[in-house]
Design a protein around this motif. Structure first.
Motif, PDB file in Angstrom:
ATOM      1  N   LEU A  77       0.819  -1.206   0.000  1.00 33.26           N
ATOM      2  CA  LEU A  77       0.000   0.000   0.000  1.00 33.26           C
ATOM      3  C   LEU A  77       0.857   1.261   0.000  1.00 33.26           C
ATOM      4  O   LEU A  77       0.516   2.255  -0.656  1.00 33.26           O
ATOM      5  CB  LEU A  77      -0.929  -0.001   1.210  1.00 33.26           C
ATOM      6  CG  LEU A  77      -2.031  -1.073   1.189  1.00 33.26           C
ATOM      7  CD1 LEU A  77      -2.751  -1.125   2.534  1.00 33.26           C
ATOM      8  CD2 LEU A  77      -3.032  -0.819   0.065  1.00 33.26           C
ATOM      9  N   ARG A  78       1.982   1.200   0.694  1.00 35.70           N
ATOM     10  CA  ARG A  78       2.849   2.377   0.795  1.00 35.70           C
ATOM     11  C   ARG A  78       3.710   2.551  -0.451  1.00 35.70           C
ATOM     12  O   ARG A  78       3.756   3.631  -1.051  1.00 35.70           O
ATOM     13  CB  ARG A  78       3.742   2.240   2.032  1.00 35.70           C
ATOM     14  CG  ARG A  78       4.718   3.390   2.255  1.00 35.70           C
ATOM     15  CD  ARG A  78       4.037   4.648   2.686  1.00 35.70           C
ATOM     16  NE  ARG A  78       4.996   5.709   2.966  1.00 35.70           N
ATOM     17  CZ  ARG A  78       4.672   6.995   3.004  1.00 35.70           C
ATOM     18  NH1 ARG A  78       3.424   7.374   2.780  1.00 35.70           N
ATOM     19  NH2 ARG A  78       5.588   7.909   3.269  1.00 35.70           N
ATOM     20  N   GLU A  79       4.429   1.495  -0.843  1.00 35.36           N
ATOM     21  CA  GLU A  79       5.424   1.609  -1.897  1.00 35.36           C
ATOM     22  C   GLU A  79       4.830   1.523  -3.300  1.00 35.36           C
ATOM     23  O   GLU A  79       5.307   2.181  -4.219  1.00 35.36           O
ATOM     24  CB  GLU A  79       6.503   0.528  -1.724  1.00 35.36           C
ATOM     25  CG  GLU A  79       7.196   0.546  -0.379  1.00 35.36           C
ATOM     26  CD  GLU A  79       7.947   1.845  -0.124  1.00 35.36           C
ATOM     27  OE1 GLU A  79       8.446   2.444  -1.103  1.00 35.36           O
ATOM     28  OE2 GLU A  79       8.038   2.269   1.051  1.00 35.36           O
ATOM     29  N   ALA A  80       3.795   0.697  -3.473  1.00 34.55           N
ATOM     30  CA  ALA A  80       3.223   0.537  -4.810  1.00 34.55           C
ATOM     31  C   ALA A  80       2.185   1.600  -5.118  1.00 34.55           C
ATOM     32  O   ALA A  80       2.104   2.090  -6.252  1.00 34.55           O
ATOM     33  CB  ALA A  80       2.608  -0.851  -4.959  1.00 34.55           C
ATOM     34  N   PHE A  81       1.384   1.970  -4.122  1.00 27.90           N
ATOM     35  CA  PHE A  81       0.250   2.845  -4.396  1.00 27.90           C
ATOM     36  C   PHE A  81       0.298   4.174  -3.665  1.00 27.90           C
ATOM     37  O   PHE A  81      -0.603   4.998  -3.809  1.00 27.90           O
ATOM     38  CB  PHE A  81      -1.059   2.109  -4.088  1.00 27.90           C
ATOM     39  CG  PHE A  81      -1.240   0.875  -4.934  1.00 27.90           C
ATOM     40  CD1 PHE A  81      -1.484   0.978  -6.289  1.00 27.90           C
ATOM     41  CD2 PHE A  81      -1.144  -0.385  -4.370  1.00 27.90           C
ATOM     42  CE1 PHE A  81      -1.632  -0.143  -7.074  1.00 27.90           C
ATOM     43  CE2 PHE A  81      -1.293  -1.522  -5.152  1.00 27.90           C
ATOM     44  CZ  PHE A  81      -1.534  -1.408  -6.514  1.00 27.90           C
ATOM     45  N   GLY A  82       1.351   4.399  -2.883  1.00 27.64           N
ATOM     46  CA  GLY A  82       1.573   5.708  -2.297  1.00 27.64           C
ATOM     47  C   GLY A  82       0.609   6.124  -1.208  1.00 27.64           C
ATOM     48  O   GLY A  82       0.434   7.325  -0.955  1.00 27.64           O
ATOM     49  N   TYR A  83      -0.015   5.171  -0.515  1.00 29.52           N
ATOM     50  CA  TYR A  83      -0.908   5.527   0.583  1.00 29.52           C
ATOM     51  C   TYR A  83      -0.092   6.083   1.755  1.00 29.52           C
ATOM     52  O   TYR A  83       1.032   5.635   2.018  1.00 29.52           O
ATOM     53  CB  TYR A  83      -1.708   4.312   1.046  1.00 29.52           C
ATOM     54  CG  TYR A  83      -2.889   3.999   0.164  1.00 29.52           C
ATOM     55  CD1 TYR A  83      -4.139   4.560   0.417  1.00 29.52           C
ATOM     56  CD2 TYR A  83      -2.764   3.148  -0.927  1.00 29.52           C
ATOM     57  CE1 TYR A  83      -5.225   4.287  -0.392  1.00 29.52           C
ATOM     58  CE2 TYR A  83      -3.842   2.867  -1.745  1.00 29.52           C
ATOM     59  CZ  TYR A  83      -5.079   3.444  -1.472  1.00 29.52           C
ATOM     60  OH  TYR A  83      -6.143   3.177  -2.292  1.00 29.52           O
ATOM     61  N   SER A  84      -0.655   7.034   2.443  1.00 21.83           N
ATOM     62  CA  SER A  84       0.019   7.595   3.621  1.00 21.83           C
ATOM     63  C   SER A  84      -0.092   6.618   4.788  1.00 21.83           C
ATOM     64  O   SER A  84      -0.915   5.694   4.777  1.00 21.83           O
ATOM     65  CB  SER A  84      -0.626   8.927   4.007  1.00 21.83           C
ATOM     66  OG  SER A  84      -1.944   8.714   4.509  1.00 21.83           O
ATOM     67  N   HIS A  85       0.722   6.848   5.813  1.00 28.37           N
ATOM     68  CA  HIS A  85       0.650   5.989   6.996  1.00 28.37           C
ATOM     69  C   HIS A  85      -0.718   6.091   7.662  1.00 28.37           C
ATOM     70  O   HIS A  85      -1.246   5.095   8.177  1.00 28.37           O
ATOM     71  CB  HIS A  85       1.759   6.373   7.986  1.00 28.37           C
ATOM     72  CG  HIS A  85       3.137   6.111   7.466  1.00 28.37           C
ATOM     73  ND1 HIS A  85       4.045   7.113   7.219  1.00 28.37           N
ATOM     74  CD2 HIS A  85       3.766   4.952   7.137  1.00 28.37           C
ATOM     75  CE1 HIS A  85       5.174   6.582   6.777  1.00 28.37           C
ATOM     76  NE2 HIS A  85       5.029   5.280   6.710  1.00 28.37           N
ATOM     77  N   VAL A  86      -1.289   7.282   7.650  1.00 25.22           N
ATOM     78  CA  VAL A  86      -2.619   7.470   8.243  1.00 25.22           C
ATOM     79  C   VAL A  86      -3.663   6.649   7.484  1.00 25.22           C
ATOM     80  O   VAL A  86      -4.505   5.972   8.090  1.00 25.22           O
ATOM     81  CB  VAL A  86      -3.000   8.969   8.242  1.00 25.22           C
ATOM     82  CG1 VAL A  86      -4.449   9.144   8.677  1.00 25.22           C
ATOM     83  CG2 VAL A  86      -2.071   9.750   9.157  1.00 25.22           C
ATOM     84  N   GLU A  87      -3.608   6.705   6.158  1.00 22.61           N
ATOM     85  CA  GLU A  87      -4.576   5.958   5.350  1.00 22.61           C
ATOM     86  C   GLU A  87      -4.422   4.455   5.543  1.00 22.61           C
ATOM     87  O   GLU A  87      -5.416   3.722   5.635  1.00 22.61           O
ATOM     88  CB  GLU A  87      -4.404   6.321   3.873  1.00 22.61           C
ATOM     89  CG  GLU A  87      -4.831   7.745   3.529  1.00 22.61           C
ATOM     90  CD  GLU A  87      -4.434   8.138   2.121  1.00 22.61           C
ATOM     91  OE1 GLU A  87      -5.255   8.778   1.433  1.00 22.61           O
ATOM     92  OE2 GLU A  87      -3.306   7.794   1.685  1.00 22.61           O
ATOM     93  N   ILE A  88      -3.176   3.994   5.609  1.00 22.79           N
ATOM     94  CA  ILE A  88      -2.939   2.560   5.809  1.00 22.79           C
ATOM     95  C   ILE A  88      -3.437   2.129   7.181  1.00 22.79           C
ATOM     96  O   ILE A  88      -4.012   1.042   7.341  1.00 22.79           O
ATOM     97  CB  ILE A  88      -1.443   2.235   5.641  1.00 22.79           C
ATOM     98  CG1 ILE A  88      -0.994   2.544   4.214  1.00 22.79           C
ATOM     99  CG2 ILE A  88      -1.175   0.760   5.961  1.00 22.79           C
ATOM    100  CD1 ILE A  88       0.506   2.431   4.000  1.00 22.79           C
ATOM    101  N   ALA A  89      -3.239   2.977   8.176  1.00 24.20           N
ATOM    102  CA  ALA A  89      -3.732   2.666   9.525  1.00 24.20           C
ATOM    103  C   ALA A  89      -5.246   2.492   9.513  1.00 24.20           C
ATOM    104  O   ALA A  89      -5.783   1.583  10.170  1.00 24.20           O
ATOM    105  CB  ALA A  89      -3.327   3.781  10.485  1.00 24.20           C
ATOM    106  N   GLU A  90      -5.933   3.336   8.759  1.00 26.17           N
ATOM    107  CA  GLU A  90      -7.393   3.226   8.664  1.00 26.17           C
ATOM    108  C   GLU A  90      -7.793   1.953   7.937  1.00 26.17           C
ATOM    109  O   GLU A  90      -8.756   1.277   8.321  1.00 26.17           O
ATOM    110  CB  GLU A  90      -7.958   4.449   7.940  1.00 26.17           C
ATOM    111  CG  GLU A  90      -7.814   5.748   8.728  1.00 26.17           C
ATOM    112  CD  GLU A  90      -8.285   6.953   7.940  1.00 26.17           C
ATOM    113  OE1 GLU A  90      -8.585   6.799   6.731  1.00 26.17           O
ATOM    114  OE2 GLU A  90      -8.330   8.058   8.526  1.00 26.17           O
ATOM    115  N   ILE A  91      -7.078   1.593   6.880  1.00 21.18           N
ATOM    116  CA  ILE A  91      -7.393   0.393   6.105  1.00 21.18           C
ATOM    117  C   ILE A  91      -7.207  -0.860   6.950  1.00 21.18           C
ATOM    118  O   ILE A  91      -8.039  -1.775   6.930  1.00 21.18           O
ATOM    119  CB  ILE A  91      -6.505   0.322   4.848  1.00 21.18           C
ATOM    120  CG1 ILE A  91      -6.913   1.412   3.849  1.00 21.18           C
ATOM    121  CG2 ILE A  91      -6.580  -1.056   4.184  1.00 21.18           C
ATOM    122  CD1 ILE A  91      -5.961   1.547   2.670  1.00 21.18           C
ATOM    123  N   LEU A  92      -6.120  -0.911   7.720  1.00 22.80           N
ATOM    124  CA  LEU A  92      -5.779  -2.121   8.476  1.00 22.80           C
ATOM    125  C   LEU A  92      -6.317  -2.119   9.898  1.00 22.80           C
ATOM    126  O   LEU A  92      -6.204  -3.130  10.602  1.00 22.80           O
ATOM    127  CB  LEU A  92      -4.254  -2.299   8.511  1.00 22.80           C
ATOM    128  CG  LEU A  92      -3.558  -2.480   7.155  1.00 22.80           C
ATOM    129  CD1 LEU A  92      -2.063  -2.629   7.363  1.00 22.80           C
ATOM    130  CD2 LEU A  92      -4.120  -3.689   6.427  1.00 22.80           C
TER     131      LEU A  92
END
Length: 298
Positions: free
Chosen positions: A135-150
């Protein structure tokens, strides 16, 4: 692949299908990078569509974020069970190859995250580390966005991202071969295959070359990696010379964002080869010949 249960979908169902179709490439790319399997990624998308079709649209403020979260969590569930299955896999396990558009090479970062070498490295991460990295390296999601997803804290995601990135960098040496060099090496490789030329083949291989082949116990393949110029060259040409493979054709193809070789019989894919290049020589070869893992080559 995705069908509404109604012959004539309602306006709400039609809008939902439009949302899903709009983001399908992103959703498949996420699932494929997480799972390393075309078949599993397609199954995840089917399950995600079913969940999406049953969701009340009015409560979803951001369909893209909702769908990515759904696909990520479905993939994590499937990846956890898949890892146990792969421990008993017959021979080396390699990801399913995927034919990609030639122009993906122009998106260097995207191509790198879908390369066969990268997918092999991602197998060594935990499921959550893999999700954060993708999510971070391939699609550029922020840490905040990834935290919400997971469903995790931002601090935890940051730590996981740092750990995963370091792990990948340590295990994924960079082989910088430009497209022109890859084309040249591929052309010479195909010529050596066509002519059964052992010397030409050996000239293409680095002294420390390693070859992996994934037959999954379904077709003949080396059960262990092969090392060294002479063993790898003789094994490759020996396989291609087998009577049952007469009539097999091979051609250059864009596989997982890099030029590789596609093998066909009667127009149907029977295998794929990807490789790393260092200083003009082939360093690692990965043959995927398991017939159950060739869907992405059609």
């Amino acid at each position: 692949m995705i069908n509404s249960s109604a012959a004539h979908p309602s306006a709400d169902e039609a809008a939902g299908l439009d949302d899903f179709t709009e983001h399908r490439r992103l959703l498949f790319g996420t699932a494929y990078r997480l799972l390393g399997s075309v078949a599993d990624a397609e199954d995840v998308l089917q399950d995600a569509w079913i969940k999406w079709a049953q969701t009340e649209r009015g409560v979803v403020a951001n369909p893209r974020a909702y769908l990515v979260r759904t696909v990520t969590n479905l993939s994590l569930n499937r990846l956890t069970s898949a890892r146990a299955t792969r421990e008993s896999y017959v021979g080396p396990w390699l990801p399913e190859p995927l034919l990609t558009a030639p122009d993906i090479a122009e998106e260097a970062e995207l191509a790198d995250t879908v390369s066969t070498a990268m997918l092999v490295v991602l197998e060594s991460l935990t499921p959550v580390e893999r999700a954060v990295f993708v999510l971070r390296e391939a699609f550029g999601y922020s840490h905040v966005e990834i935290a919400e997803i997971l469903g995790r804290s931002e601090a935890t995601v940051r730590q996981t991202a740092h750990r995963a990135r370091g792990h990948v960098q340590a295990r994924r040496p960079r082989f910088d071969a430009d497209p022109a060099q890859r084309r040249d090496v591929t052309d010479r490789f195909l010529a050596a295959c066509t002519g059964g030329d052992l010397n030409a083949m050996m000239e293409l291989l680095a002294p420390d070359v390693t070859a992996w082949s994934d037959g999954g116990g379904k077709v003949t393949a080396a059960r262990r990696p092969l090392h060294g110029t002479d063993p790898v060259a003789r094994w490759m040409l020996g396989v291609l010379a087998k009577p049952e493979l007469r009539g097999m054709a091979w051609q250059a193809a864009s596989i997982n964002g890099e030029q590789g070789v596609l093998f066909t019989m009667g127009g149907h894919p029977v295998g794929a080869l990807s490789y790393d290049i260092a200083e003009g020589l082939i360093r690692n070869l990965r043959f995927q010949v398991n017939p159950d893992k060739l869907r992405g080559l059609n």
